[in-house]
Design a protein around this motif. Structure first.
Motif, PDB file in Angstrom:
ATOM      1  N   PHE A  44      63.537  49.519   1.921  1.00 13.57           N
ATOM      2  CA  PHE A  44      64.142  49.703   0.592  1.00 13.57           C
ATOM      3  C   PHE A  44      64.166  51.192   0.244  1.00 13.57           C
ATOM      4  O   PHE A  44      63.179  51.892   0.486  1.00 13.57           O
ATOM      5  N   HIS A  46      65.461  53.442  -3.275  1.00 13.85           N
ATOM      6  CA  HIS A  46      66.097  53.431  -4.600  1.00 13.85           C
ATOM      7  C   HIS A  46      66.374  54.866  -5.021  1.00 13.85           C
ATOM      8  O   HIS A  46      65.421  55.661  -5.043  1.00 13.85           O
ATOM      9  N   GLU A  48      69.972  53.267  -3.564  1.00 17.68           N
ATOM     10  CA  GLU A  48      70.338  52.924  -2.178  1.00 17.68           C
ATOM     11  C   GLU A  48      71.258  53.970  -1.534  1.00 17.68           C
ATOM     12  O   GLU A  48      71.171  54.233  -0.336  1.00 17.68           O
ATOM     13  N   GLU A  80      62.660  56.552  -4.499  1.00 16.55           N
ATOM     14  CA  GLU A  80      61.483  55.756  -4.159  1.00 16.55           C
ATOM     15  C   GLU A  80      61.842  54.965  -2.926  1.00 16.55           C
ATOM     16  O   GLU A  80      62.950  54.427  -2.840  1.00 16.55           O
ATOM     17  N   PHE A  82      60.291  52.207   0.297  1.00 15.82           N
ATOM     18  CA  PHE A  82      59.238  51.288   0.722  1.00 15.82           C
ATOM     19  C   PHE A  82      59.559  50.805   2.126  1.00 15.82           C
ATOM     20  O   PHE A  82      60.716  50.556   2.447  1.00 15.82           O
TER      21      PHE A  82
ATOM     22  N   GLN B  95      59.416  51.017 -15.168  1.00 16.78           N
ATOM     23  CA  GLN B  95      60.044  51.955 -14.237  1.00 16.78           C
ATOM     24  C   GLN B  95      59.462  51.835 -12.820  1.00 16.78           C
ATOM     25  O   GLN B  95      60.172  52.029 -11.839  1.00 16.78           O
ATOM     26  N   ILE B  97      58.509  50.412  -9.373  1.00 18.02           N
ATOM     27  CA  ILE B  97      59.143  49.350  -8.583  1.00 18.02           C
ATOM     28  C   ILE B  97      58.178  48.172  -8.400  1.00 18.02           C
ATOM     29  O   ILE B  97      58.539  47.013  -8.649  1.00 18.02           O
ATOM     30  N   LEU B  98      56.935  48.488  -7.993  1.00 16.10           N
ATOM     31  CA  LEU B  98      55.964  47.418  -7.752  1.00 16.10           C
ATOM     32  C   LEU B  98      55.700  46.619  -9.024  1.00 16.10           C
ATOM     33  O   LEU B  98      55.679  45.386  -9.014  1.00 16.10           O
ATOM     34  N   TYR B 101      58.629  44.328  -9.809  1.00 15.11           N
ATOM     35  CA  TYR B 101      58.637  43.147  -8.916  1.00 15.11           C
ATOM     36  C   TYR B 101      57.599  42.140  -9.400  1.00 15.11           C
ATOM     37  O   TYR B 101      57.841  40.943  -9.451  1.00 15.11           O
ATOM     38  N   LEU B 124      55.189  43.759  -1.290  1.00 17.31           N
ATOM     39  CA  LEU B 124      55.889  44.293  -2.433  1.00 17.31           C
ATOM     40  C   LEU B 124      56.769  43.265  -3.125  1.00 17.31           C
ATOM     41  O   LEU B 124      56.948  43.306  -4.346  1.00 17.31           O
ATOM     42  N   ASN B 125      57.317  42.324  -2.346  1.00 15.39           N
ATOM     43  CA  ASN B 125      58.424  41.558  -2.911  1.00 15.39           C
ATOM     44  C   ASN B 125      58.440  40.087  -2.525  1.00 15.39           C
ATOM     45  O   ASN B 125      59.488  39.470  -2.521  1.00 15.39           O
ATOM     46  N   ASN B 137      62.280  38.481  -2.464  1.00 14.41           N
ATOM     47  CA  ASN B 137      63.038  39.087  -3.563  1.00 14.41           C
ATOM     48  C   ASN B 137      63.500  40.485  -3.200  1.00 14.41           C
ATOM     49  O   ASN B 137      62.899  41.134  -2.344  1.00 14.41           O
ATOM     50  N   ALA B 138      64.536  40.939  -3.877  1.00  8.47           N
ATOM     51  CA  ALA B 138      65.018  42.308  -3.659  1.00  8.47           C
ATOM     52  C   ALA B 138      65.595  42.817  -4.977  1.00  8.47           C
ATOM     53  O   ALA B 138      66.066  42.034  -5.800  1.00  8.47           O
ATOM     54  N   GLN B 139      65.530  44.131  -5.144  1.00  9.49           N
ATOM     55  CA  GLN B 139      65.971  44.742  -6.410  1.00  9.49           C
ATOM     56  C   GLN B 139      66.932  45.881  -6.187  1.00  9.49           C
ATOM     57  O   GLN B 139      66.874  46.559  -5.169  1.00  9.49           O
ATOM     58  N   THR B 140      67.755  46.116  -7.189  1.00  9.75           N
ATOM     59  CA  THR B 140      68.476  47.368  -7.274  1.00  9.75           C
ATOM     60  C   THR B 140      68.518  47.779  -8.739  1.00  9.75           C
ATOM     61  O   THR B 140      68.347  46.943  -9.636  1.00  9.75           O
TER      62      THR B 140
END
Lengths: 101, 240
Positions: A44, A46, A48, A80, A82, B95, B97-98, B101, B124-125, B137-140
């Motif tokens: 990942f 961010h 992207e 960021e 991961f 803000q 990421i972790l 999630y 993490l996800n 799971n995944a984020q943007t």
């Protein structure tokens, strides 16, 4: 095509964080400069779109640990990520040319 | 995260490209937080934003009439078949990421607990039950908005799943493959059971009122445009 530019070579590695990072790249054998590079995998970043900036930014960079690491660090500075670390990404890129030797 | 109102959008089963288009549409067009619940009208593999199509067995997918779509989020390839998929879209989010999630996965964990399962967040996800992954799971983050989408596996055909994915060469050892296969599991509940539990848990975890809504004709047209111009194109699929 410049005869010193190696054909595209690929290496796939699993980082210690369990993610796959695959490098496909071509480089100049004489100058050891990256000609083109593609970084793919299940990690990942961010935002992207930074990946394209990274691939673009690495073109012309010498295949030496410190040069690569500095450039990666600079481009990913405000991102960021991961699944890999700057050191592991640097090592995987260097491993890609080692595989060729 | 606490909300006064959360919109609930149930879009039923759609093909992969439309499913991804609706998620992107929501990311750029939501004012209130949205919980979307959806399924797949035919099996589909979604690949992560950074992945190459080499990571899947393209030939086998074509032979078995399995759709392939690239996501706008990172992470690995997912075989969407017997599952409930959700997305959560919000402008108000942590803000980190972790942390984000963890908070959003809280609705999944709570939903699974309501169904009698001992679910845990696995950074993490992932969400696990009895140590096995049941939800990825995944984020943007775009447009000051966060989109998290993920799958809750109802049943898993492990052999089929792995036959469609190209496992990287360095993972090809019997032990490693069997480790990966043993890490995934379905929860053996129905789509409707999970859907109801998820709506209840969203209300419990985030507070506020759930308001059901549907996409209007204009919105559907915008989603279809995203299908035609992005998600169903080779430009997008073969981007990396």
């Amino acid at each position: 095509m410049d005869s010193n530019i190696d054909e595209i070579i690929s290496v796939s590695s699993t980082t210690k964080l369990g993610k796959i990072v695959k490098i496909s790249m071509s480089y100049n054998k004489e100058s050891q400069l990256i000609h083109s590079i593609k970084i793919t995998g299940d990690f990942f970043i961010h935002p992207e779109e930074v990946i394209e900036k990274l691939e673009h930014g690495l073109c012309g960079i010498k295949l030496e640990k410190q040069y690569l690491k500095n450039e990666i660090q600079l481009i990913l500075e405000n991102s960021e990520f991961f699944g890999f670390e700057i050191d592991s990404l640097t090592d995987i890129i260097l491993k890609t040319c080692d595989e060729k030797k | 995260m606490k909300f006064e109102k959360i919109r609930v959008l149930e879009t039923g089963n759609n093909i992969g490209s439309l499913n991804m288009a609706i998620d992107e549409f929501l990311l750029y067009n939501c004012s209130d937080p949205v919980l979307r619940i959806y399924g797949w009208s035919k099996p589909c593999i979604s690949i992560g934003y950074f992945q190459s199509t080499d990571d899947i067995n393209y030939k086998k997918c074509l032979e078995q009439n399995i759709d392939i779509v690239r996501r706008i989020t990172g992470g690995g390839a997912v075989f969407h078949d017997m599952e409930l998929t959700y997305s959560f879209v919000t402008k108000n989010f942590p803000q980190g990421i972790l942390e984000s999630y963890k908070e959003i996965s809280g609705i999944i964990i709570q939903a699974l607990k309501k169904l009698g399962l001992d679910a845990k967040f696995s950074p993490l996800n992932d969400v696990t039950v009895n140590g096995k992954k049941v939800c990825g799971n995944a984020q943007t983050r775009k447009n000051n908005t966060l989109l998290q989408h993920g799958t809750i596996l109802l049943k898993v055909d492990i052999e089929k799943m792995f036959s469609l994915l190209n496992v990287p060469i360095e993972k090809i050892s019997d032990k490693k493959i069997s480790d990966v296969k043993n890490r995934v599991s379905g929860i053996s509940k129905t789509f409707d059971q999970v859907s109801e539990a998820l709506k209840d848990s969203t209300r419990d975890v985030f507070g506020g009122k759930l308001v059901s809504y549907t996409l209007n004709q204009e919105e559907l047209k915008s989603c279809q445009k995203l299908v035609d111009e992005k998600f169903s194109t080779n430009n997008w699929l073969l981007k990396r």
